[in-house]
Write an enzyme that holds these catalytic residues in place. Structure first.
Site, PDB file in Angstrom:
ATOM      1  CG  ASP A   7      10.232  17.792  -2.796  1.00 62.31           C
ATOM      2  OD1 ASP A   7      11.157  17.024  -2.082  1.00 62.31           O
ATOM      3  OD2 ASP A   7       9.280  18.077  -2.112  1.00 62.31           O
ATOM      4  CB  CYS A  64       9.716  14.025  -2.928  1.00 58.91           C
ATOM      5  SG  CYS A  64       8.220  13.164  -2.272  1.00 58.91           S
ATOM      6  N   GLY A  65      11.089  14.672  -0.404  1.00 56.79           N
ATOM      7  CA  GLY A  65      11.597  13.798   1.311  1.00 56.79           C
ATOM      8  C   GLY A  65      11.127  12.724   1.702  1.00 56.79           C
ATOM      9  CB  THR A  66       8.262  10.369   1.841  1.00 58.14           C
ATOM     10  OG1 THR A  66       7.381  10.911   1.046  1.00 58.14           O
ATOM     11  CG2 THR A  66       8.294  10.878   2.980  1.00 58.14           C
ATOM     12  N   GLY A  67       9.823   9.997  -0.954  1.00 57.29           N
ATOM     13  CA  GLY A  67       9.664   9.510  -2.506  1.00 57.29           C
ATOM     14  C   GLY A  67       8.953   9.256  -2.553  1.00 57.29           C
ATOM     15  CB  ILE A  68       5.864   8.304  -0.620  1.00 58.87           C
ATOM     16  CG1 ILE A  68       6.252   8.041   0.081  1.00 58.87           C
ATOM     17  CG2 ILE A  68       3.937   7.812  -0.820  1.00 58.87           C
ATOM     18  CD1 ILE A  68       5.661   7.340   1.593  1.00 58.87           C
ATOM     19  N   GLY A  69       5.000  10.750  -2.500  1.00 58.20           N
ATOM     20  CA  GLY A  69       4.554  11.773  -3.216  1.00 58.20           C
ATOM     21  C   GLY A  69       4.830  12.118  -4.953  1.00 58.20           C
ATOM     22  NE  ARG A 132       9.117 -15.181 -13.365  1.00 58.50           N
ATOM     23  CZ  ARG A 132       9.987 -16.024 -13.321  1.00 58.50           C
ATOM     24  NH1 ARG A 132       9.932 -16.298 -14.703  1.00 58.50           N
ATOM     25  NH2 ARG A 132      11.248 -15.294 -12.520  1.00 58.50           N
ATOM     26  CG  HIS A 133       9.371 -10.963 -14.715  1.00 55.09           C
ATOM     27  ND1 HIS A 133       8.761 -10.928 -13.827  1.00 55.09           N
ATOM     28  CD2 HIS A 133      10.142 -11.411 -14.754  1.00 55.09           C
ATOM     29  CE1 HIS A 133       9.493 -11.799 -12.425  1.00 55.09           C
ATOM     30  NE2 HIS A 133      10.454 -12.149 -13.472  1.00 55.09           N
TER      31      HIS A 133
HETATM   32  C1  RB5 Z   1       7.163  18.223   1.258  1.00 52.45           C
HETATM   33  O1  RB5 Z   1       6.981  18.514   2.535  1.00 52.45           O
HETATM   34  C2  RB5 Z   1       7.029  16.351   1.800  1.00 52.45           C
HETATM   35  O2  RB5 Z   1       5.988  16.450   1.650  1.00 52.45           O
HETATM   36  C3  RB5 Z   1       7.508  16.157   0.136  1.00 52.45           C
HETATM   37  O3  RB5 Z   1       8.433  16.116  -0.254  1.00 52.45           O
HETATM   38  C4  RB5 Z   1       7.425  14.395   0.209  1.00 52.45           C
HETATM   39  O4  RB5 Z   1       8.050  14.099   0.605  1.00 52.45           O
HETATM   40  C5  RB5 Z   1       5.615  13.905  -0.649  1.00 52.45           C
HETATM   41  O5  RB5 Z   1       5.437  12.894  -0.396  1.00 52.45           O
END
Ligand code: RB5
Length: 142
Positions: A7, A64-69, A132-133
């Site tokens: 993103d 993405c910004g954090t990689g989390i979403g 195991r893996h």
């Molecule tokens: C976008 O602002 C941000 O929310 C997205 O890049 C990401 O970090 C979501 O997890």
């Protein structure tokens, strides 16, 4: 073939990743986004996850910004094991232990120097193949 998706939070870092893959002579398919305009990360997480799950691409890289979403999104697709990695140790371990097929990173978390080391470790480390893996990976899908 490596599937790429990001993103706006990952767009700049993805340009560095693409240059690096070009320099290494590795083929990729870029599923976007294609500018730093604001977009919805699940669109790109799903595109890459489906390309990998369907066998069109062997591995994926999502930013993405954090990689989390974007990693949460990818992990909703059956057969996807997306690993959020911001260090080289985790990138190696997730290939050896989890046979992760998608690497996720945060473009607002890591700089390009570290990110490209993570990419290389992820792409160059084979799954250990240890029983195991393999058993534990099988249990994820149950
Ligand atoms: C976008 O602002 C941000 O929310 C997205 O890049 C990401 O970090 C979501 O997890």
């Amino acid at each position: 073939m490596i599937a790429l998706g990001c993103d706006q939070g990952g767009y700049e870092l993805m340009q560095e990743v693409k240059k690096h893959l070009d320099a290494r002579g590795l083929e990729y398919k870029d599923f976007g986004t294609y500018s730093s305009a604001s977009v919805d990360y699940p669109i790109y997480g799903k595109k890459v996850a489906h390309a990998v799950a369907d066998g069109e691409c062997e591995k994926g890289i999502l930013i993405c910004g954090t990689g989390i979403g974007i990693s949460i999104t990818a992990n909703k697709v059956k057969g996807i094991r997306a690993a959020l990695c911001h260090d080289v140790f985790s990138a190696e371990a997730t290939r050896l232990h989890n046979d992760a097929n998608v690497l996720a990173m945060g473009g607002r978390v890591v700089g390009p120097g570290l990110a490209l080391m993570i990419v290389d470790k992820f792409l160059d480390t084979p799954f250990s193949g240890e029983e195991r893996h393999a058993r534990r990976i099988g249990m994820i899908e149950e």
